[in-house]
Design an enzyme around this catalytic site. Structure first.
Site, short mmCIF file in Angstrom:
data_model
loop_
_atom_site.label_atom_id
_atom_site.label_comp_id
_atom_site.label_asym_id
_atom_site.label_seq_id
_atom_site.Cartn_x
_atom_site.Cartn_y
_atom_site.Cartn_z
N ARG A 71 0.83 -1.26 -0.17
CA ARG A 71 0.02 -0.11 0.06
C ARG A 71 0.91 1.14 0.05
O ARG A 71 1.77 1.41 0.78
CB ARG A 71 -0.82 -0.06 1.21
N ARG A 140 -1.67 6.80 9.20
CA ARG A 140 -1.87 6.28 7.96
C ARG A 140 -2.27 7.36 6.84
O ARG A 140 -1.86 8.73 7.31
CB ARG A 140 -3.17 5.28 7.65
N LYS A 208 -3.59 1.71 14.85
CA LYS A 208 -3.75 2.70 13.63
C LYS A 208 -4.32 3.83 13.96
O LYS A 208 -5.26 3.97 15.02
CB LYS A 208 -4.28 1.91 12.63
N LYS A 210 -6.04 7.47 12.09
CA LYS A 210 -6.37 7.93 10.70
C LYS A 210 -7.12 9.50 10.75
O LYS A 210 -7.52 9.79 11.75
CB LYS A 210 -7.56 7.20 10.29
N CYS A 432 -15.08 -3.38 -0.47
CA CYS A 432 -13.65 -3.68 0.01
C CYS A 432 -13.07 -4.92 -0.78
O CYS A 432 -14.12 -5.81 -1.25
CB CYS A 432 -13.68 -4.10 1.38
N CYS A 438 -7.71 -10.83 1.12
CA CYS A 438 -7.80 -10.40 2.43
C CYS A 438 -8.10 -11.83 3.23
O CYS A 438 -9.03 -12.33 3.20
CB CYS A 438 -9.01 -9.39 2.68
N CYS A 477 -16.19 -8.42 5.79
CA CYS A 477 -16.44 -8.69 7.40
C CYS A 477 -16.67 -7.26 7.91
O CYS A 477 -16.95 -6.25 7.21
CB CYS A 477 -15.01 -9.15 7.69
N CYS A 481 -13.95 -1.62 5.87
CA CYS A 481 -13.00 -1.11 5.39
C CYS A 481 -13.40 -0.19 4.01
O CYS A 481 -12.80 0.83 3.64
CB CYS A 481 -11.83 -2.04 4.42
FE1 SRM Z 1 -9.01 -2.01 6.30
C1 SRM Z 1 -7.39 -4.29 7.81
C2 SRM Z 1 -8.18 -3.18 3.35
C3 SRM Z 1 -9.77 1.06 4.79
C4 SRM Z 1 -10.78 -0.86 8.97
N1 SRM Z 1 -7.87 -3.65 5.75
C5 SRM Z 1 -7.20 -4.40 6.51
C6 SRM Z 1 -6.65 -5.57 5.72
C7 SRM Z 1 -5.12 -5.02 5.74
C8 SRM Z 1 -6.66 -6.90 6.26
C9 SRM Z 1 -5.67 -7.38 7.25
O1 SRM Z 1 -5.48 -6.89 8.12
O2 SRM Z 1 -5.20 -8.45 7.05
C10 SRM Z 1 -7.33 -5.46 4.32
C11 SRM Z 1 -6.47 -5.49 3.11
C12 SRM Z 1 -7.22 -6.42 2.08
C13 SRM Z 1 -6.64 -6.58 0.74
O3 SRM Z 1 -6.53 -7.67 0.16
O4 SRM Z 1 -6.34 -5.43 0.02
C14 SRM Z 1 -7.86 -3.95 4.33
N2 SRM Z 1 -8.66 -1.18 4.43
C15 SRM Z 1 -8.58 -2.07 3.21
C16 SRM Z 1 -8.73 -1.17 2.03
C17 SRM Z 1 -7.61 -1.25 0.78
C18 SRM Z 1 -10.12 -1.10 1.68
C19 SRM Z 1 -10.50 -0.81 0.31
O5 SRM Z 1 -11.84 -1.29 -0.16
O6 SRM Z 1 -10.00 0.18 -0.25
C20 SRM Z 1 -8.62 0.25 2.70
C21 SRM Z 1 -7.17 0.70 2.60
C22 SRM Z 1 -6.98 2.17 3.01
C23 SRM Z 1 -5.90 2.71 2.89
O7 SRM Z 1 -5.41 3.28 1.71
O8 SRM Z 1 -5.04 3.02 3.84
C24 SRM Z 1 -9.02 0.20 3.85
N3 SRM Z 1 -9.97 -0.15 6.88
C25 SRM Z 1 -10.06 0.75 5.99
C26 SRM Z 1 -11.34 1.51 6.42
C27 SRM Z 1 -12.02 2.96 5.85
C28 SRM Z 1 -11.09 4.16 6.29
O9 SRM Z 1 -9.98 4.25 6.97
O10 SRM Z 1 -11.71 5.27 6.03
C29 SRM Z 1 -11.54 1.21 7.85
C30 SRM Z 1 -12.68 1.63 8.76
C31 SRM Z 1 -12.37 2.72 9.57
C32 SRM Z 1 -11.46 2.44 10.82
O11 SRM Z 1 -10.47 2.28 10.38
O12 SRM Z 1 -12.04 2.31 11.91
C33 SRM Z 1 -10.81 -0.07 8.04
N4 SRM Z 1 -9.10 -2.56 8.21
C34 SRM Z 1 -9.98 -2.10 9.16
C35 SRM Z 1 -9.75 -2.96 10.45
C36 SRM Z 1 -10.63 -2.79 11.68
C37 SRM Z 1 -9.89 -2.17 12.43
C38 SRM Z 1 -10.63 -1.82 13.79
O13 SRM Z 1 -10.44 -0.71 14.63
O14 SRM Z 1 -11.07 -2.88 14.29
C39 SRM Z 1 -9.07 -4.15 9.91
C40 SRM Z 1 -8.53 -5.18 10.91
C41 SRM Z 1 -7.40 -4.82 11.83
O15 SRM Z 1 -7.08 -3.82 11.89
O16 SRM Z 1 -6.96 -5.52 12.59
C42 SRM Z 1 -8.58 -3.72 8.54
FE1 SF4 Z 2 -10.71 -7.85 4.67
FE2 SF4 Z 2 -12.91 -7.02 6.11
FE3 SF4 Z 2 -11.27 -5.06 5.45
FE4 SF4 Z 2 -12.87 -6.45 3.67
S1 SF4 Z 2 -13.53 -5.21 5.52
S2 SF4 Z 2 -10.82 -5.68 3.46
S3 SF4 Z 2 -12.80 -8.67 4.45
S4 SF4 Z 2 -10.82 -6.65 6.62
#
Ligand code: SRM
Ligand code: SF4
Length: 574
Positions: A71, A140, A208, A210, A432, A438, A477, A481
């Site tokens: 990323r 981030r 993290k 943001k 997502c 993922c 899930c 994201c």
């Molecule tokens: Fe996310 C984890 C993809 C935005 C909340 N996110 C992941 C991971 C890295 C899975 C992992 O930990 O093994 C995913 C990788 C999937 C893949 O195969 O690419 C993933 N997140 C993404 C992206 C690519 C989704 C998308 O459709 O674009 C976004 C990348 C953003 C970036 O450029 O930095 C992405 N993730 C978000 C957002 C939205 C936002 O930030 O505006 C959220 C919700 C907001 C928040 O943070 O509360 C988000 N991602 C999570 C979480 C839950 C965090 C939590 O507080 O519980 C995880 C899981 C974790 O961190 O353990 C996670």
């Molecule tokens: Fe993976 Fe869940 Fe984020 Fe989708 S919402 S990219 S399934 S961690």
């Protein structure tokens, strides 16, 4: 002395403590061809370098095939033409020939095998791009309004976003040593252990962090879902000037199924401050979180839980004392929309920009549409700036009037229209990645949403609602994201082929939606949505959107997550 002993630090905290340079044994594993993957501890360090170790879940039956996701860090989503061409080339050579626009205005490269990781990172560095701190317990990618500057005001907001992004970068030299010099950080183990980042200290953040900027009335960054939000307030006497920023703290969306202690939450509005203080305030919020977040339970470690449990007044006091200033009362702000602009639009100084819909953010070639090839040819020939949007779309910006027809023709040659690029619900949708990359995905998302939207388009046509925009977001899930908890219709993966359905977000994405049905089989989704859609058609108030109708009439008064869930709109539209 009484009471229980303090809870032990989480494993990640111990890892950071033992190697605050974050280098781990990454360089050694990278250089060892006998190792197909990084060991578990180093997987955690990799994240601070913008890398996730994954495996292709479609191929698990025949054994694990390790692949990496990388990323980039692209504050505000702005990409100069040469950099775009380098990104495209790197995805062809080292990735899975796609570029994935993320929901935070960045790019991801998927499917990178270990041998190609070093060359990809080196290539990114040569293209003047870093992946440092794109993931991990740090700040981030900073989001900023994507629509190209039509005003000095928007330029100023973008410049502030970039300043904040730069000021919060971690300082470890390990990234450069490993990925650029291709060797471990040359420090004796004891010295490594002594390293302390000037801002983050030895153990970085509890989790993290943001940040997003927004410029009302557009809320394209979903600013209320961020740990830290800056809402720009223009100077009424001089509208091209930022008078100051409203400070928002404690938004976040991730939750876990069956764990009521985890929930999505919208940020609290803490006050207003002058633009000169932007970096000072950002650092104050970050360090207040650094020192107050939970370091024992990572599921409870986000800033939103600090705000929820210790209260906005306490946190405001922390920020004020760290920043050495007093926040003024928040200024009125009103968000009315969240989406992107598509097609040709006038920009400024005679320039134009083109908003392009990118299905689920995936830039790729298919037999019908060769978006990747078209973009490569356009960027090479016409050299527009590429801007990524928080809704996973892109803009080609800074285009001269005389170039418009050429760009339109090149797109048409590759099956991409400029007018009517996609129907109303597609344009406002996000998914997502989920499967197959993922590791946390419970159900399909990116690969399923387009087919579901087609079915939904059929249902809406049948009900005479074809032209209505409904914000629809899906995740595989509950981590959230694609920010599904802000959508008018949110689908959250529960198990293979099963989704929880959420209804009731609003156009300005200031309100959390609510759970409507749990564990709905994919085949039953239309049946579940038909009744509220039909009611909306027959009972809606003039101009009432589906999300507002659901909040008023389908799920009235029912708050299922986050005590602060509905607080934002009231404090907003003053
Ligand atoms: Fe996310 C984890 C993809 C935005 C909340 N996110 C992941 C991971 C890295 C899975 C992992 O930990 O093994 C995913 C990788 C999937 C893949 O195969 O690419 C993933 N997140 C993404 C992206 C690519 C989704 C998308 O459709 O674009 C976004 C990348 C953003 C970036 O450029 O930095 C992405 N993730 C978000 C957002 C939205 C936002 O930030 O505006 C959220 C919700 C907001 C928040 O943070 O509360 C988000 N991602 C999570 C979480 C839950 C965090 C939590 O507080 O519980 C995880 C899981 C974790 O961190 O353990 C996670
Ligand atoms: Fe993976 Fe869940 Fe984020 Fe989708 S919402 S990219 S399934 S961690």
């Amino acid at each position: 002395m009484s009471g229980n002993p303090p809870a032990p630090l989480s494993k990640n905290e111990l890892l950071k403590q033992n190697d605050p340079t974050l280098g781990g044994a990454l360089a050694e594993t990278l250089a060892n061809p006998a190792l197909a993957c990084f060991p578990a501890d180093d997987e955690q360090f990799l994240k601070f370098h913008g890398i996730y170790q994954q495996d292709d879940r479609d191929k698990r039956k025949t054994g694990r095939q390790y692949i990496m996701m990388i990323r980039a860090r692209i504050p505000g989503g702005i990409i100069p033409p040469d950099q775009y061409l380098a990104f495209d080339d790197l995805s062809e050579r080292y990735g899975n020939q796609t570029l994935r626009i993320t929901s935070r205005q960045s790019f991801q490269w998927h499917g990178v095998v270990k041998e190609k990781l070093g060359p990809l990172l080196k290539g990114l560095n040569d293209a003047l791009c870093t992946t440092v701190a794109a993931c991990g317990d740090v700040n981030r990618n900073v989001m900023a309004p994507a629509t190209p500057a039509a005003s000095a005001l928007a330029e100023r907001v973008l410049a502030d976003a970039r300043r904040v992004d730069a000021a919060l970068l971690p300082q470890t030299a390990a990234y450069h040593a490993i990925w650029i010099d291709g060797e471990p950080l040359k420090l004796p183990p004891e010295e490594k252990k002594q390293f302390a980042d000037p801002l983050y200290g030895k153990t970085y953040l509890p989790r993290k962090f943001k940040i997003a900027f927004a410029l009302p009335p557009l809320n394209d960054t979903d600013v209320f879902t961020n740990c830290l939000g800056f809402v720009a307030i223009p100077d009424p006497a001089e509208p091209a000037r930022v008078l100051g920023y409203n400070l928002l703290c404690g938004g976040g969306l991730g939750m876990s199924h069956g764990n009521p202690d985890t929930y999505p939450r919208t940020a609290d509005v803490l006050g207003f401050f002058a633009p000169e203080e932007i970096v000072n305030v950002a650092q104050a919020v970050l360090t207040a979180y650094r020192d107050s977040g939970d370091r024992t339970n990572r599921k409870h470690a986000r800033l939103k839980y600090v705000l929820e449990e210790r209260g906005a007044d306490w946190f405001r006091g922390e920020v004020e004392s760290r920043a050495g200033l007093k926040l003024a009362p928040a200024r009125p702000m009103n968000f009315t929309s969240q989406g992107d602009l598509f097609g040709w639009r006038q920009q400024s100084e005679g320039r134009w920009f083109l908003g392009l819909y990118v299905e689920t953010g995936r830039i790729k070639d298919t037999p019908q549409r060769q978006l990747k090839t078209a973009l490569r040819r356009i960027v090479a020939k016409f050299r527009p700036e590429v801007r990524l949007t928080p809704s996973q779309n892109l803009l080609l910006a800074g285009v001269h009037a005389g170039q418009k027809d050429g760009i339109t023709a090149l797109l048409a040659e590759h099956g991409i229209p400029v007018e009517n690029q996609a129907g109303a619900i597609r344009r406002a949708s996000m998914a997502c990645p989920s499967l197959p990359t993922c590791g946390l995905g419970l159900a399909e998302s990116e690969r399923y949403l387009p087919a579901l939207l087609e079915q939904l388009e059929g249902l809406l046509a049948e009900l005479g609602l074809s032209d209505e925009e409904i914000i629809i977001r899906m995740t595989g899930c509950p981590n959230g994201c694609a920010r599904p908890y802000m959508a008018e219709i949110g689908f959250v993966g529960k198990a293979p082929g099963k989704y929880n359905l959420y209804l009731g977000g609003n156009a300005g994405t200031t309100r959390l939606n609510r759970e409507y049905r749990a564990s709905v089989k994919a085949d039953d989704i239309l049946n579940e949505l038909r009744p509220p859609l039909a009611r909306w058609k027959n009972e809606r108030r003039p101009g009432e959107r589906f999300g507002d109708f659901c909040a008023r009439a389908v799920l009235p008064g029912q708050i299922t997550q986050g005590a602060a869930g509905d607080a934002a709109p009231a404090s907003l539209s003053t």
